[in-house]
Design an enzyme around this catalytic site. Sequence first.
Site, PDB file in Angstrom:
ATOM      1  N   GLU A 243      33.249  24.338  64.174  1.00 22.44           N
ATOM      2  CA  GLU A 243      32.173  23.347  64.206  1.00 22.44           C
ATOM      3  C   GLU A 243      31.474  23.205  62.856  1.00 22.44           C
ATOM      4  O   GLU A 243      31.058  22.103  62.475  1.00 22.44           O
ATOM      5  CB  GLU A 243      31.162  23.712  65.297  1.00 22.44           C
ATOM      6  CG  GLU A 243      31.627  23.392  66.714  1.00 22.44           C
ATOM      7  CD  GLU A 243      32.707  24.329  67.238  1.00 22.44           C
ATOM      8  OE1 GLU A 243      32.904  25.406  66.628  1.00 22.44           O
ATOM      9  OE2 GLU A 243      33.349  23.996  68.242  1.00 22.44           O
TER      10      GLU A 243
ATOM     11  N   HIS B 207      29.113  26.427  78.597  1.00 17.23           N
ATOM     12  CA  HIS B 207      29.346  24.986  78.619  1.00 17.23           C
ATOM     13  C   HIS B 207      28.214  24.253  79.322  1.00 17.23           C
ATOM     14  O   HIS B 207      28.437  23.211  79.939  1.00 17.23           O
ATOM     15  CB  HIS B 207      30.678  24.662  79.318  1.00 17.23           C
ATOM     16  CG  HIS B 207      31.876  25.226  78.633  1.00 17.23           C
ATOM     17  ND1 HIS B 207      32.276  26.533  78.794  1.00 17.23           N
ATOM     18  CD2 HIS B 207      32.759  24.670  77.781  1.00 17.23           C
ATOM     19  CE1 HIS B 207      33.364  26.749  78.076  1.00 17.23           C
ATOM     20  NE2 HIS B 207      33.675  25.636  77.442  1.00 17.23           N
TER      21      HIS B 207
END
Length: 329
Positions: free
Chosen positions: A60, A131
Amino acid sequence: MPELRLLDAIRQAMYEEMKRDERVVVLGEDVGPKGGVFGATDGFWAEFGEARVLDTPLAESTIVGAAIGMAANGLIPIAEIQFSDFIFPATNQIVSEAARMRYRSNGAFGCPIVIRAPYGGGVEVHGGLYHSQSIEAFFAHVPGLKVVAPSVPYDAKGLLKAAIRDPDPVLYLEHKRLYRAVRGEVPEDDYVVPIGPAVVRRPGTTLSLFAYGQMLHEALAVAAEMAGEGIDVEVVDLQTLRPLDVETILASVRKTNKALIVYEDNRFLGFGAEVAAIIAEEAFDALDGPVMRVAGLDVPAVPYADPLAAAFMPSRAKIADAVRRLATY
């Protein structure tokens, strides 16, 4: 006017902007031939090619860092973070580089990137610990970074177009449960929804309920239920968290004299704390009751087990209980 799911509206916004401006590119994990983890870029790789639709490694910090470099060289990148839970390795790139670019250059240039990040939890999402996070409070704290969290397809498309055309960085948060659960009419014509203004989704007189994302829909459901009990709830969709539409918040509180804030993140120092502080500072003389919050529990993460996930979330029952207590205060 076509009726689209929220996910379709997001995809349409990106597609139209890529057709309109060849400088717009997308990058992220599996955004290429796979079309993204949720299908937001489905068909883009075949339509626009691998030079404008770039699959990246699972990194990321690199995704956002590369987007910043692209922007510095004239492109308009849309960086996809598959799940907001994994955005933190990119925090230094977002906070220390992208958000400060305008200030650092004395206004000479900005950093026109959009970072899309699916967020949020709940029983329907089944994301579990890694998540399901809500990250808005971390990043709304940062000057120089705009933070958007749309609730309905029309505004999701218009706000994303505005974000792509913005000369400075925008963090665009997409609640996963809304992707396929919420539908709405979306014009085929080009339009933009300005970043900033909140929207009064339901006018009322008894109290003001402020929410965004998935919680907006829970708030509207509770407001409809409360109408049967003679409690007239005004529901305000904040939808842009930074810059925050303080004027609309204060106008609503001065009309109803009571305020309840609902958000999914952990309660302690969550986004609702800032809204509550603004109301206390600027509209204290209008209040006929305490500013109240309904939020996620202060536990480290959204549990996976359904009963525990349900216990974590600000349910309609919890919101309704708070509405009744505040209405009768």
